[in-house]
Design a protein around this motif. Structure first.
Motif, PDB file in Angstrom:
ATOM      1  N   GLY A  33       0.708  -1.339   0.307  1.00 53.07           N
ATOM      2  CA  GLY A  33      -0.286   0.153  -0.146  1.00 53.07           C
ATOM      3  C   GLY A  33       0.484   0.911  -0.181  1.00 53.07           C
ATOM      4  O   GLY A  33       0.682   1.995  -1.002  1.00 53.07           O
ATOM      5  N   ASN A  36       2.538   2.136  -2.807  1.00 49.97           N
ATOM      6  CA  ASN A  36       2.060   2.019  -4.370  1.00 49.97           C
ATOM      7  C   ASN A  36       1.215   3.833  -4.366  1.00 49.97           C
ATOM      8  O   ASN A  36       1.661   4.422  -5.545  1.00 49.97           O
ATOM      9  N   ILE A  37       1.386   4.065  -3.287  1.00 50.14           N
ATOM     10  CA  ILE A  37       0.581   5.548  -2.435  1.00 50.14           C
ATOM     11  C   ILE A  37       2.291   6.003  -3.326  1.00 50.14           C
ATOM     12  O   ILE A  37       2.364   7.638  -3.711  1.00 50.14           O
ATOM     13  N   GLU A  38       3.378   5.734  -2.771  1.00 51.81           N
ATOM     14  CA  GLU A  38       4.642   6.713  -3.438  1.00 51.81           C
ATOM     15  C   GLU A  38       4.574   6.934  -4.235  1.00 51.81           C
ATOM     16  O   GLU A  38       4.970   7.899  -5.248  1.00 51.81           O
ATOM     17  N   THR A  40       2.989   6.669  -7.342  1.00 54.41           N
ATOM     18  CA  THR A  40       1.762   7.013  -7.836  1.00 54.41           C
ATOM     19  C   THR A  40       1.703   8.486  -7.626  1.00 54.41           C
ATOM     20  O   THR A  40       2.396  10.044  -8.434  1.00 54.41           O
ATOM     21  N   GLY A 129      -3.470  11.119  -6.204  1.00 53.51           N
ATOM     22  CA  GLY A 129      -2.744  10.356  -4.901  1.00 53.51           C
ATOM     23  C   GLY A 129      -4.301  10.112  -4.532  1.00 53.51           C
ATOM     24  O   GLY A 129      -4.179   8.884  -3.639  1.00 53.51           O
ATOM     25  N   THR A 132      -5.283   6.939  -5.486  1.00 58.93           N
ATOM     26  CA  THR A 132      -4.436   5.568  -5.720  1.00 58.93           C
ATOM     27  C   THR A 132      -4.625   5.859  -3.440  1.00 58.93           C
ATOM     28  O   THR A 132      -4.817   3.804  -3.180  1.00 58.93           O
ATOM     29  N   LEU A 133      -4.883   6.281  -3.041  1.00 63.27           N
ATOM     30  CA  LEU A 133      -5.439   6.022  -1.472  1.00 63.27           C
ATOM     31  C   LEU A 133      -6.282   5.058  -1.415  1.00 63.27           C
ATOM     32  O   LEU A 133      -6.153   4.342  -0.515  1.00 63.27           O
ATOM     33  N   GLU A 136      -6.045   2.068  -1.741  1.00 65.66           N
ATOM     34  CA  GLU A 136      -4.621   0.890  -1.169  1.00 65.66           C
ATOM     35  C   GLU A 136      -6.264   1.374   0.481  1.00 65.66           C
ATOM     36  O   GLU A 136      -5.735   0.056   0.891  1.00 65.66           O
TER      37      GLU A 136
END
Length: 147
Positions: A33, A36-38, A40, A129, A132-133, A136
């Motif tokens: 998670g 993936n956030i970072e 993006t 962001g 994606t957040l 996740e």
């Protein structure tokens, strides 16, 4: 994978307790998670030119002598990001200046004025962001709808 964190929709809307927040962070960290956030955010900031503009601004701060330490530069950068983002909201602008990452905004060379560096967080960074957040968080949280 660990058991999803269960909460009511009211809990999800309100401020989370420190224990609940830690559980969410732990769940995001135990999987992919956070990475993936970072990834993006990094991709969108690079694609929008924000990272190039940020680097140029930091270099200008040190070269001009306005900052001599990391902490000073970080304080100035955070202040400028907040200022430029609020200024854009106040002006009703949803777009930031286009940079080419080399010569500055729209090909014009930058002088020593910090106003030449627009550090407004680009809308596409915020949108991607947040998307994606959400994806996740759905993987690690189970929000039960209150009846």
């Amino acid at each position: 994978m660990a058991k999803p964190i269960t909460m009511s929709s009211n809990q999800a809307q309100n401020t989370l307790t420190p224990d609940m927040r830690n559980d969410i962070y732990s769940a995001l960290l135990s999987g992919t998670g956070i990475r993936n956030i970072e990834a993006t955010l990094d991709h969108e900031m690079q694609a929008s030119g924000f990272k190039s503009n940020l680097k140029a601004y930091i270099i200008q701060l040190f070269r001009s002598g306005e900052c001599t330490t990391f902490d000073q530069a970080m304080a100035r950068v955070n202040e400028k990001i907040r200022h430029d983002t609020q200024q854009a909201k106040a002006n009703g602008s949803s777009t930031s200046a286009t940079t080419n990452g080399v010569n500055g905004t729209n090909g014009h060379s930058k002088d020593k004025e910090s106003d030449d560096y627009n550090l407004k967080l680009p809308d596409e960074v915020v949108t991607a962001g947040a998307r994606t957040l959400g994806v996740e968080l759905e993987k690690v949280c189970d929000i039960a709808v209150d009846k």
